[in-house]
Scaffold this motif. Structure first.
Motif, short mmCIF file in Angstrom:
data_model
loop_
_atom_site.label_atom_id
_atom_site.label_comp_id
_atom_site.label_asym_id
_atom_site.label_seq_id
_atom_site.Cartn_x
_atom_site.Cartn_y
_atom_site.Cartn_z
N TYR A 82 0.82 -1.21 0.00
CA TYR A 82 0.00 0.00 0.00
C TYR A 82 0.85 1.26 0.00
CZ TYR A 82 -3.77 -3.16 1.50
OH TYR A 82 -4.69 -4.18 1.58
N ARG A 90 1.31 0.57 -6.64
CA ARG A 90 0.51 0.66 -5.40
C ARG A 90 -0.95 0.35 -5.70
NH1 ARG A 90 2.18 5.50 -4.08
NH2 ARG A 90 0.36 6.78 -4.51
N ARG A 91 -1.41 0.79 -6.85
CA ARG A 91 -2.80 0.55 -7.25
C ARG A 91 -3.11 -0.95 -7.35
NH1 ARG A 91 -7.10 3.36 -6.55
NH2 ARG A 91 -8.38 1.50 -6.51
N ARG A 93 -2.08 -3.35 -5.41
CA ARG A 93 -2.42 -3.84 -4.07
C ARG A 93 -3.83 -3.39 -3.67
NH1 ARG A 93 -1.49 -7.48 0.18
NH2 ARG A 93 0.73 -7.44 -0.35
N ILE A 94 -4.16 -2.15 -3.96
CA ILE A 94 -5.48 -1.64 -3.61
C ILE A 94 -6.57 -2.41 -4.36
CG2 ILE A 94 -7.00 0.36 -3.72
CD1 ILE A 94 -4.44 2.09 -3.34
N ASP A 95 -6.37 -2.60 -5.67
CA ASP A 95 -7.37 -3.30 -6.46
C ASP A 95 -7.50 -4.76 -6.01
OD1 ASP A 95 -7.92 -1.04 -7.92
OD2 ASP A 95 -6.67 -1.60 -9.64
N THR A 97 -7.09 -5.82 -2.97
CA THR A 97 -7.85 -5.80 -1.71
C THR A 97 -9.33 -5.61 -1.96
OG1 THR A 97 -5.90 -4.85 -0.61
CG2 THR A 97 -7.98 -4.77 0.59
N ARG A 132 0.20 7.51 2.66
CA ARG A 132 -0.22 6.64 1.55
C ARG A 132 -1.12 5.51 2.06
NH1 ARG A 132 2.49 10.15 0.28
NH2 ARG A 132 0.41 11.06 0.31
N ASP A 135 -4.59 6.81 3.01
CA ASP A 135 -5.37 7.07 1.79
C ASP A 135 -5.93 5.77 1.23
OD1 ASP A 135 -4.84 9.76 1.95
OD2 ASP A 135 -3.24 9.74 0.43
N ALA A 136 -5.09 4.73 1.19
CA ALA A 136 -5.54 3.43 0.66
C ALA A 136 -6.63 2.83 1.53
CB ALA A 136 -4.35 2.48 0.55
N GLU A 139 -10.04 4.34 1.02
CA GLU A 139 -10.71 3.86 -0.20
C GLU A 139 -11.27 2.46 -0.01
OE1 GLU A 139 -9.84 2.70 -4.86
OE2 GLU A 139 -8.40 3.99 -3.79
N VAL A 140 -10.45 1.54 0.48
CA VAL A 140 -10.93 0.15 0.60
C VAL A 140 -11.96 0.02 1.71
CG1 VAL A 140 -8.89 -0.86 -0.46
CG2 VAL A 140 -8.93 -0.54 2.00
#
Length: 276
Positions: A82, A90-91, A93-95, A97, A132, A135-136, A139-140
């Motif tokens: 993240y 980084r995106r 990992r977010i996607d 999750t 960072r 922020d992640a 969103e999740v």
């Protein structure tokens, strides 16, 4: 309390075989590895979900946790994280999750455990990495709210969030009741904390516990129960004293070559100590 065993020790077996072996060893639950070679959320299909449900029903075992920490399908345990400097990386990992939350909801798993940020990148400050990660998480957490699944941040040595204090500080910055703790007893022991003493301050934030033993020098090395230096009885005694009815999942991923034997020996330890 109930005991589970993680399929991340069974990466040399397919998921159905892993579930069967863990059930045969006497566990109440199985932690599903949300990664290859088991159930990788971005690629999971309805057929995959049906196969998991069928294996669980045939073995008469429940799911103790969805492990959305490891990510070897892309790179390794900790990357992408993240807090990658590259926003596109980084995106990923977010996607991942977000997909893991959907998979958990599909299988009616109430929570997933996730990486505590990741390793702080070279040349970046802790403050930058925290920004960072927050922020992640924000969103999740929105998706977690939508699907009704908790995000359990798992503090780990040498990553952004290592200690109980750092976890509690993180909660001050994230405005979501869905962000909680995956309490890994061995990880806290590695960073000099007493897992038994942390049960109380982290109680209201903890949905699920991980258990492994750790060597006396507190090296981050997941070790068979009874072969390390942790006071496992004191830790489990704190949970029992509070009437904990959820899952404690044994996580011994380094034992891939002896996964079935390792799962059975960990259960033998728990039975001999009177915990099951």
């Amino acid at each position: 309390m109930q005991f589970g065993f993680s399929t991340n020790a069974f990466r040399e077996y397919d998921l159905a075989e892993s579930i069967e072996a863990i059930a045969d060893a006497g566990y109440d639950g199985v932690e599903l590895l949300f990664d290859e070679p088991h159930l990788y959320p971005p690629d999971a299909s309805e057929d995959d979900y049906d196969a998991v449900r069928r294996a669980l029903e045939e073995s008469d075992i429940a799911i103790s946790n969805g492990n959305a920490f490891m990510l070897t399908a892309i790179e390794d345990f900790h990357h992408p994280s993240y807090v990658e400097p590259d926003p596109e990386y980084r995106r990923e990992r977010i996607d991942y999750t977000l997909a893991a939350l959907e998979t958990a909801a599909e299988l009616e798993i109430p929570y997933i455990s996730i990486e505590p940020g990741g390793p702080i990148p070279e040349g970046k400050s802790r403050e930058w990495a925290m920004d960072r990660f927050v922020d992640a998480l924000e969103e999740v957490a929105d998706r977690a709210e939508d699907v009704g699944v908790d995000l359990l941040v798992e503090p780990e040595p040498d990553l952004l969030i290592e200690t109980s204090g750092e976890f509690l500080d993180l909660l001050e910055r994230v405005d979501s009741g869905r962000v909680k703790c995956n309490f890994d007893a061995g990880h806290f022991y590695c960073v000099g904390e007493d897992p038994a003493e942390l049960v109380d301050p982290l109680w209201e934030y903890t949905d699920h516990y991980h258990l492994e033993d750790i060597p006396a020098d507190r090296t981050h090395e997941h070790t068979q129960l009874g072969d390390g230096a942790m006071d496992i009885d004191a830790f489990l005694g704190e949970l029992e004293g509070r009437g904990y009815e959820g899952y404690v999942t044994v996580e011994l991923y380094p034992y891939e070559e002896t996964a079935i034997q390792t799962a059975n020996e960990a259960m033998d330890y728990l039975e001999e100590r009177g915990w099951t």
